[in-house]
Design an enzyme around this catalytic site. Sequence first.
Site, PDB file in Angstrom:
ATOM      1  N   SER A  63       0.789  -1.232   0.000  1.00 38.15           N
ATOM      2  CA  SER A  63       0.000   0.000   0.000  1.00 38.15           C
ATOM      3  C   SER A  63       0.825   1.288   0.000  1.00 38.15           C
ATOM      4  O   SER A  63       0.254   2.374  -0.086  1.00 38.15           O
ATOM      5  CB  SER A  63      -0.964   0.011   1.189  1.00 38.15           C
ATOM      6  OG  SER A  63      -2.067  -0.831   0.934  1.00 38.15           O
ATOM      7  N   LYS A  66       0.089   3.665  -2.788  1.00 36.98           N
ATOM      8  CA  LYS A  66      -0.916   4.729  -2.735  1.00 36.98           C
ATOM      9  C   LYS A  66      -0.295   6.128  -2.693  1.00 36.98           C
ATOM     10  O   LYS A  66      -0.932   7.101  -3.113  1.00 36.98           O
ATOM     11  CB  LYS A  66      -1.830   4.533  -1.515  1.00 36.98           C
ATOM     12  CG  LYS A  66      -2.737   3.304  -1.591  1.00 36.98           C
ATOM     13  CD  LYS A  66      -3.613   3.220  -0.355  1.00 36.98           C
ATOM     14  CE  LYS A  66      -4.606   2.069  -0.425  1.00 36.98           C
ATOM     15  NZ  LYS A  66      -3.951   0.744  -0.228  1.00 36.98           N
ATOM     16  N   SER A  90      -5.604   3.506   4.708  1.00 35.88           N
ATOM     17  CA  SER A  90      -5.219   2.693   3.552  1.00 35.88           C
ATOM     18  C   SER A  90      -6.414   2.030   2.874  1.00 35.88           C
ATOM     19  O   SER A  90      -6.367   0.850   2.504  1.00 35.88           O
ATOM     20  CB  SER A  90      -4.196   1.627   3.972  1.00 35.88           C
ATOM     21  OG  SER A  90      -3.452   1.190   2.860  1.00 35.88           O
ATOM     22  N   LYS A 129       2.992   6.790   5.147  1.00 30.49           N
ATOM     23  CA  LYS A 129       2.125   5.706   4.688  1.00 30.49           C
ATOM     24  C   LYS A 129       2.714   4.331   4.983  1.00 30.49           C
ATOM     25  O   LYS A 129       3.892   4.090   4.758  1.00 30.49           O
ATOM     26  CB  LYS A 129       1.910   5.854   3.171  1.00 30.49           C
ATOM     27  CG  LYS A 129       0.890   4.892   2.581  1.00 30.49           C
ATOM     28  CD  LYS A 129      -0.510   5.256   2.980  1.00 30.49           C
ATOM     29  CE  LYS A 129      -1.500   4.165   2.590  1.00 30.49           C
ATOM     30  NZ  LYS A 129      -1.361   2.942   3.441  1.00 30.49           N
TER      31      LYS A 129
END
Length: 305
Positions: free
Chosen positions: A66, A69, A131, A233
Site C-alpha cells: 500500500s 498509494k 489505507s 504511509k
Amino acid sequence: MKKFKLNLFLSIFIFAFTLQSVNIFADDIKFSNFPVIAGGAGAVMDFDSGAVLWSKDGDSQRTIASMTKVLAVAVAFDEIKAGNLHMDDKVVISANAAAISNNPMWSGHESFKAGEIQTVRDLLNNAVVFSGNASIVAIGEHISGSTAEFATKMNALAEKIGMNGYFVDPAGMSENNTTTAKSMLKLGKYIYENYENEIKSMTMLSSVYVHGILKKSTNMLLNNGYSGIEGLKTGTYSSYNANFIGVAKRGDKRLIAVTINTPTANRFSDITSMFEFGWKNDFNQYWKNDSRLTETQISSDKKIL
C-alpha cells in the site's frame, strides 16, 4: 625534457596531496548511532538537500504493497493542480470499487455500495489515513476511466521523479507494484516539496469516519506521538512483509525514511532507528563544505568509515 620532468613532478605532487586530503577527510568523518533495521531494504534522506544519509540495499527492487498509494495520491494532486480535478468533486463508486471495499481479503474496508457518491477529499483521506483500497481505486477510475489507465499516469510520474520501479494499480494490491527504497525517498520528497499543505492535511489525521465507523490511522508513530512526525504511509502484505515510509521534522531539519519487506512489528522501530541517525548527526558540515562527501561514503551498502 626539463618541462616534462617538472610536469611529472607536479602531477605526482597533486596526486599525493589529493590522496592525503581524501584520507584526512575520511578520518574526520565521525558518525554515530548507525541504524539497525529488520527490513530487507531501507534508506533515510535529508529533505532539503535530497542527500541519502544511509541505505541498506537501497537500489533493490521490492514489492511495496500500500505504499503504492503515495504515488497514486501524488498523481491526484497533480491533476488537481492542473485543474482537471477538485477536492469537492463527486465520485460515483463503481461496482469494482464496491466489491473491493467489501472483500474480507483486504484490511482497508470502506463498505461502499455501487453507485454511492463520495467526494475526492474523503476518498483521498481514506486512502492515506487507513489505507482504503477501494477509495484510491475509485479515484483512479474517476480520473482515467480504469485503474489500468490510471497506472499509466502513475508510471509517467514515477519516471518524471526519477523513480526506478513499475506500477500496475493505485492501491498496491498487486505484488507487481515494485520499486526501490531510494525511489520511495524521491517520491516522498516530491509530494512534500510540491504539496506539503495538502498531504499534511491528510497524514496528520489520526482517524476518519466512513459510514459512521471510526477508522484509525495506520501510522503508529503519529498515534504514539513521535516527536516531529508528519506522515506518511504504511504498506502490508503479511505480518512478515510490511513497509512504511515516514516523514518527520524537528527544527529546520526534515527527514524521510523508508523500510521495505520488514516484519510488521519492526516497521516503526526501523524508521525511528533511521530518524535518530539523522537527528544525531550533523551532515550539513560535510556536504556543504566538501563536495567529495558522497552517499556511498555514509551508506551501509558501501561504508568506508
